[in-house]
Enzyme design. Structure first.
Site, PDB file in Angstrom:
ATOM      1  N   GLU A 261       0.881  -1.175   0.000  1.00  0.00           N
ATOM      2  CA  GLU A 261       0.000   0.000   0.000  1.00  0.00           C
ATOM      3  C   GLU A 261       0.912   1.216   0.000  1.00  0.00           C
ATOM      4  O   GLU A 261       1.386   1.659   1.051  1.00  0.00           O
ATOM      5  CB  GLU A 261      -0.881   0.012   1.261  1.00  0.00           C
ATOM      6  CG  GLU A 261      -1.829  -1.164   1.375  1.00  0.00           C
ATOM      7  CD  GLU A 261      -3.061  -1.030   0.485  1.00  0.00           C
ATOM      8  OE1 GLU A 261      -3.223   0.004  -0.200  1.00  0.00           O
ATOM      9  OE2 GLU A 261      -3.862  -1.973   0.474  1.00  0.00           O
ATOM     10  N   CYS A 295      -2.311   9.330   2.174  1.00  0.00           N
ATOM     11  CA  CYS A 295      -1.971   8.707   0.889  1.00  0.00           C
ATOM     12  C   CYS A 295      -3.000   9.087  -0.162  1.00  0.00           C
ATOM     13  O   CYS A 295      -2.695   9.137  -1.347  1.00  0.00           O
ATOM     14  CB  CYS A 295      -1.881   7.192   1.044  1.00  0.00           C
ATOM     15  SG  CYS A 295      -3.301   6.502   1.896  1.00  0.00           S
TER      16      CYS A 295
HETATM   17  P1  NAD Z   1       8.150   5.371   4.622  1.00  0.00           P
HETATM   18  O1  NAD Z   1       8.225   4.616   3.359  1.00  0.00           O
HETATM   19  O2  NAD Z   1       9.249   6.290   4.961  1.00  0.00           O
HETATM   20  O3  NAD Z   1       8.020   4.351   5.858  1.00  0.00           O
HETATM   21  C1  NAD Z   1       6.948   3.456   5.939  1.00  0.00           C
HETATM   22  C2  NAD Z   1       7.337   2.274   6.804  1.00  0.00           C
HETATM   23  O4  NAD Z   1       8.281   1.480   6.092  1.00  0.00           O
HETATM   24  C3  NAD Z   1       8.025   2.643   8.112  1.00  0.00           C
HETATM   25  O5  NAD Z   1       7.580   1.782   9.126  1.00  0.00           O
HETATM   26  C4  NAD Z   1       9.475   2.418   7.799  1.00  0.00           C
HETATM   27  O6  NAD Z   1      10.252   2.185   8.937  1.00  0.00           O
HETATM   28  C5  NAD Z   1       9.387   1.191   6.921  1.00  0.00           C
HETATM   29  N1  NAD Z   1      10.531   0.922   6.051  1.00  0.00           N
HETATM   30  C6  NAD Z   1      11.184   1.791   5.247  1.00  0.00           C
HETATM   31  N2  NAD Z   1      12.176   1.149   4.592  1.00  0.00           N
HETATM   32  C7  NAD Z   1      12.135  -0.147   4.986  1.00  0.00           C
HETATM   33  C8  NAD Z   1      12.901  -1.300   4.667  1.00  0.00           C
HETATM   34  N3  NAD Z   1      13.914  -1.248   3.802  1.00  0.00           N
HETATM   35  N4  NAD Z   1      12.589  -2.470   5.256  1.00  0.00           N
HETATM   36  C9  NAD Z   1      11.559  -2.550   6.116  1.00  0.00           C
HETATM   37  N5  NAD Z   1      10.803  -1.480   6.481  1.00  0.00           N
HETATM   38  C10 NAD Z   1      11.089  -0.293   5.910  1.00  0.00           C
HETATM   39  O7  NAD Z   1       6.749   6.154   4.595  1.00  0.00           O
HETATM   40  P2  NAD Z   1       6.185   7.238   5.625  1.00  0.00           P
HETATM   41  O8  NAD Z   1       6.881   8.526   5.408  1.00  0.00           O
HETATM   42  O9  NAD Z   1       6.097   6.685   6.996  1.00  0.00           O
HETATM   43  O10 NAD Z   1       4.662   7.375   5.120  1.00  0.00           O
HETATM   44  C11 NAD Z   1       4.274   8.164   4.052  1.00  0.00           C
HETATM   45  C12 NAD Z   1       4.125   7.357   2.778  1.00  0.00           C
HETATM   46  O11 NAD Z   1       3.239   6.252   2.985  1.00  0.00           O
HETATM   47  C13 NAD Z   1       3.497   8.155   1.647  1.00  0.00           C
HETATM   48  O12 NAD Z   1       4.143   7.822   0.442  1.00  0.00           O
HETATM   49  C14 NAD Z   1       2.052   7.687   1.653  1.00  0.00           C
HETATM   50  O13 NAD Z   1       1.387   7.882   0.428  1.00  0.00           O
HETATM   51  C15 NAD Z   1       2.232   6.249   1.978  1.00  0.00           C
HETATM   52  N6  NAD Z   1       1.005   5.668   2.516  1.00  0.00           N
HETATM   53  C16 NAD Z   1       0.285   4.830   1.721  1.00  0.00           C
HETATM   54  C17 NAD Z   1      -0.917   4.302   2.190  1.00  0.00           C
HETATM   55  C18 NAD Z   1      -1.738   3.402   1.327  1.00  0.00           C
HETATM   56  O14 NAD Z   1      -2.621   2.753   1.864  1.00  0.00           O
HETATM   57  N7  NAD Z   1      -1.508   3.313   0.028  1.00  0.00           N
HETATM   58  C19 NAD Z   1      -1.368   4.614   3.476  1.00  0.00           C
HETATM   59  C20 NAD Z   1      -0.593   5.451   4.273  1.00  0.00           C
HETATM   60  C21 NAD Z   1       0.595   5.977   3.762  1.00  0.00           C
END
Ligand code: NAD
Length: 511
Positions: A261, A295
């Site tokens: 997601e 998102c």
């Molecule tokens: P992010 O990608 O920085 O982090 C999201 C999660 O992924 C965190 O828990 C982070 O620690 C983890 N993560 C990052 N790299 C990783 C790796 N290599 N291995 C394992 N875990 C890892 O995102 P963010 O800044 O927290 O959130 C914002 C983003 O999330 C935006 O792009 C938003 O659109 C998206 N989002 C999407 C949805 C959806 O349902 N499509 C919902 C909410 C947020």
């Protein structure tokens, strides 16, 4: 409540020594959770490392064996009790979400309401999880499919939905017979401690230990090994496209299952015949709600040129009103809270600068806000694209309240502009015309290329009943309602022979 400490006390959760409220100092092995509205620390949370991760995954494997043996409707009763507990603590937990990620009170509580809603949904599901029976080509044979618990699953959540996204996964997974190991964002560890603590407490009190598990750690020490672990047949990951690309590759490398997601770049089309009394408030909420950190936030507005001046005028006026209501997310009347951190403010400033250098015109906002609280506030921002429609920055998701406004001449041009970005999460059209609406939803797939396509509703604010998720770089995952539960189970097809004779399919004789 006076403080986060009081919130935890009201929840009856003992969180020491993992969470410390006094003498909060940055250092190795801890993450400080800051209040984005003030920039001040709320608490320090001890980080897990590799050995705690191993304990959780090994424990989840054992808990799964016990949990899958509990009948699904009984699992549903546990989820029902969890939902009731969230109902009871909605105000306190909503406040915690507001304090930790800066959502206004109504949205913080709304997030907890989503937990209650998905728990209700999962309770009903626990009496269904339906398989299928098909006619067999062989006499006195039965051909059927059943759905079985999948295993312990990994759930990675983003900061901006620090509670609901976990619940969408964990409540549905629980009725499916799975155990969830949750790795939350390090920007929202307190919400995770509280929500997982409540679910775990309820499940334990009903005799089911270890169904809801939490690991809080950095991406290198905990995130990457969690994703790579073959004992977790499903990784459900919510976050940026950058994260999804990495997680998707690692999970594919071990032939595991991924539910992604990821980021959105959502557009709203306002057609010439739109009812602007619907469109304008929906666009303002979609673009400015949660300070542009959903998102599903509306990031691109495509307006028929015949009404572009009127729409621009009304939006600018609405933004001017909303901008009077920036501030403390917990204060009555606030509509726009802070961005999550200073880096997000830099991202906002850089995007506005890029838009200007690419020929965009700032119609409203465009600046950070020096708020008396401190914190990370910015102005809701409206930027008109140049007449050429060329504005490359609008192809990127900037997690801030920036809305890019484009004009179009005909519907086909609008559809092409709508679908030209890499992401495909949410979309909307405002029109009073049946034909125009149907063009947007065209059954041949030539309309909106997004997972969500609304008519006369904005891009953000999905209900839990439908499947939630997006196409293209948004990752293709579906969570929450509808048949999303299938991602958390494995399918088994069975042929059962009651004929007393050995008959092969396709009429093959092998004698
Ligand atoms: P992010 O990608 O920085 O982090 C999201 C999660 O992924 C965190 O828990 C982070 O620690 C983890 N993560 C990052 N790299 C990783 C790796 N290599 N291995 C394992 N875990 C890892 O995102 P963010 O800044 O927290 O959130 C914002 C983003 O999330 C935006 O792009 C938003 O659109 C998206 N989002 C999407 C949805 C959806 O349902 N499509 C919902 C909410 C947020």
């Amino acid at each position: 409540m006076e403080s986060v400490r009081d919130i935890f006390a009201s929840l009856g959760l003992q969180v020491g020594p993992r969470v410390r409220f006094d003498g909060v100092q940055p250092g190795p092995g801890v993450v400080i959770s800051d209040n984005p509205a003030t920039g001040r620390p709320l608490a320090a949370v001890t980080l897990d490392g590799g050995s705690e991760l191993e304990t959780q995954i090994a424990g989840a494997t054992a808990s799964f064996r016990a949990w899958r043996a509990v009948p699904a409707p009984v699992r549903g009763q546990v989820v029902r009790a969890i939902g009731d507990e969230f109902r009871r603590h909605k105000a306190a937990l909503g406040e915690l979400v507001s304090l930790e990620v800066g959502k206004i009170r109504a949205e913080g509580e709304g997030e907890i309401q989503e937990i209650v809603d998905i728990a209700d949904f999962a309770v009903g599901l626990s009496r269904q999880l339906p398989g299928s029976v098909f006619p067999s080509e062989r006499s006195r044979h039965r051909l059927m499919e059943q759905w079985l618990p999948l295993g312990p699953i990994g759930c990675i959540s983003a900061f901006n939905f620090p509670a609901a996204v976990w619940a969408w996964n964990a409540m549905v997974a629980a009725v499916c017979g799975d155990v969830t190991v949750w790795k939350p964002s390090l920007l929202a560890p307190l919400t995770a401690v509280a929500c997982n603590g409540i679910a775990d407490r309820v499940a334990r009190s009903m005799g089911h230990e270890g169904v809801f598990r939490l690991v809080i750690g950095d991406d290198q020490t905990v995130g990457e090994p969690l994703v790579a672990d073959r004992r977790l047949p499903l990784i459900s990951a919510t976050g940026s496209c950058r994260m999804g690309r990495r997680v998707g590759q690692v999970v594919a490398g071990r032939l595991g299952r991924c539910l992604l997601e990821l980021g959105g770049n959502n557009a709203c089309i306002v057609h010439a015949d739109a009812d602007l009394s619907l469109a304008i408030p929906a666009v303002v909420f979609g673009a400015v709600g949660t300070a542009g950190q959903r998102c599903t936030t509306t990031r691109r507005l495509l307006v028929h040129r015949s009404i572009l001046p009127e729409v621009t005028r009304r939006l600018t006026a609405a933004y001017a009103q909303v901008a009077q209501r920036i501030g403390d997310p917990l204060a009555a009347g606030t509509l726009v809270g802070p961005l999550i951190n200073a880096q997000a403010v830099q991202g906002f400033t850089a995007a506005v600068a890029a838009a200007k250098s690419q020929g965009g015109t700032v119609l409203f906002g465009g600046e950070p806000v020096a708020h008396p609280l401190g914190g990370h506030f910015v102005q809701p921002t409206l930027i008109a694209a140049p007449a050429s429609g060329q504005l490359p920055i609008a192809r990127h998701e900037t997690f801030a309240p920036i809305l890019y406004v484009f004009g179009y001449d005909d519907l086909e041009q609008a559809m092409a502009m709508h679908n030209e970005v890499d992401q495909g999460l949410s979309s909307a059209i405002f029109t009073e015309s049946f034909r125009v609406a149907e063009r947007f939803l065209a059954a041949d797939g030539s309309g909106s290329d997004c997972g969500i396509a609304n008519v006369n509703c904005g891009t953000s604010g999905a209900e839990i009943g439908g499947a939630f998720g997006g196409e293209k770089d948004t990752g293709g995952g579906r969570e929450s309602g509808s048949d999303s539960w299938k991602a958390y189970m494995r399918r088994q097809t069975s042929a059962i022979n009651a004929s007393g004779r050995m008959e092969l399919a396709q009429g093959i004789r092998f004698e």
